[in-house]
Scaffold this active site. Sequence first.
Site, short mmCIF file in Angstrom:
data_model
loop_
_atom_site.label_atom_id
_atom_site.label_comp_id
_atom_site.label_asym_id
_atom_site.label_seq_id
_atom_site.Cartn_x
_atom_site.Cartn_y
_atom_site.Cartn_z
N GLU A 49 0.19 -1.31 -0.40
CA GLU A 49 0.29 -0.18 -0.33
C GLU A 49 0.92 0.74 0.10
OE1 GLU A 49 -2.62 0.09 3.32
OE2 GLU A 49 -3.37 -2.09 2.47
N ASP A 60 -5.44 9.16 9.81
CA ASP A 60 -4.65 8.36 10.42
C ASP A 60 -3.78 9.31 11.32
OD1 ASP A 60 -3.71 6.83 7.95
OD2 ASP A 60 -3.46 8.64 7.15
N TYR A 175 -10.43 -4.88 3.59
CA TYR A 175 -9.72 -4.16 4.94
C TYR A 175 -9.98 -4.23 5.80
CZ TYR A 175 -5.30 -1.83 6.62
OH TYR A 175 -4.89 -0.58 7.31
#
Length: 269
Positions: A49, A60, A175
């Site tokens: 990724e 994040d 994911y």
Amino acid sequence: MSRLEKRFADLKAEGRAALVTFVTAGDPGYDTSLKILQGLPAAGADVIELGMPFTDPMADGVAIQLATLRALDAGQTLLKTLAMVKSFREKDTTTPLVLMGYYNPIHRFGVDSFVTQARDAGVDGLIIVDLPPEHDAELAEPAQAMGIDFIRLATPTTDDSRLPRVLERSSGFVYYVSVAGVTGAGAATTEHISAAIARLRSHTSLPISVGFGIRTPEQAAGIARLADGVVVGSALVDKIAKAATPQQAVDDVLGLCGELAEGVRSARR
């Protein structure tokens, strides 16, 4: 068969999970980042990724936020990220590479131009964390029309009524974000992850990769016994942040990748 499909099928036949590694494109600079990217497959990464730097990476944690800032300060752009993928593909035509990031830079770049250039560069999939399935027409459909997989995120709060909508146009793999929070957050328990994977598998036949909070070979091995893929990002990015020189950044990231790969590959022996 796409590169992602082939890689997960091959690993299933081998009886092991994939090591999925994340690094930010252009961190700490273009040349060093490209060396890291090119070295990851030999170090044991099965799927890569590559983060697309963005000024507001809201999903994040601190490690990847700082990586994004380092990359942007070094002049990384979306066009340079696509060029990096193209350079990677000149030496590696088999390792699946997924671009991960946010929709704003793609929207500004132009969706049609982006998916065309991404396909031509050798991108295999996209993970766009802030684009829900209600907006599939924005990017998921154009990307898949170009043969680029669109990989969805599922979380501990994605319930059974929501999952079918999330997975409807998913491709490549799913994911699973194992903790509620940002990247680099604390790891979930094995019991929680086992139950979550069982629930996801009742809704999809796609491979399931688990990420968020995995930092050590031991943790990676634990997930590899349960899931089809193990995603590690912040731990690798931290190596870049702590490196005294560009070469140390390359060596430390690839060294940790090798340790994680051994953990994943020995998990089911």
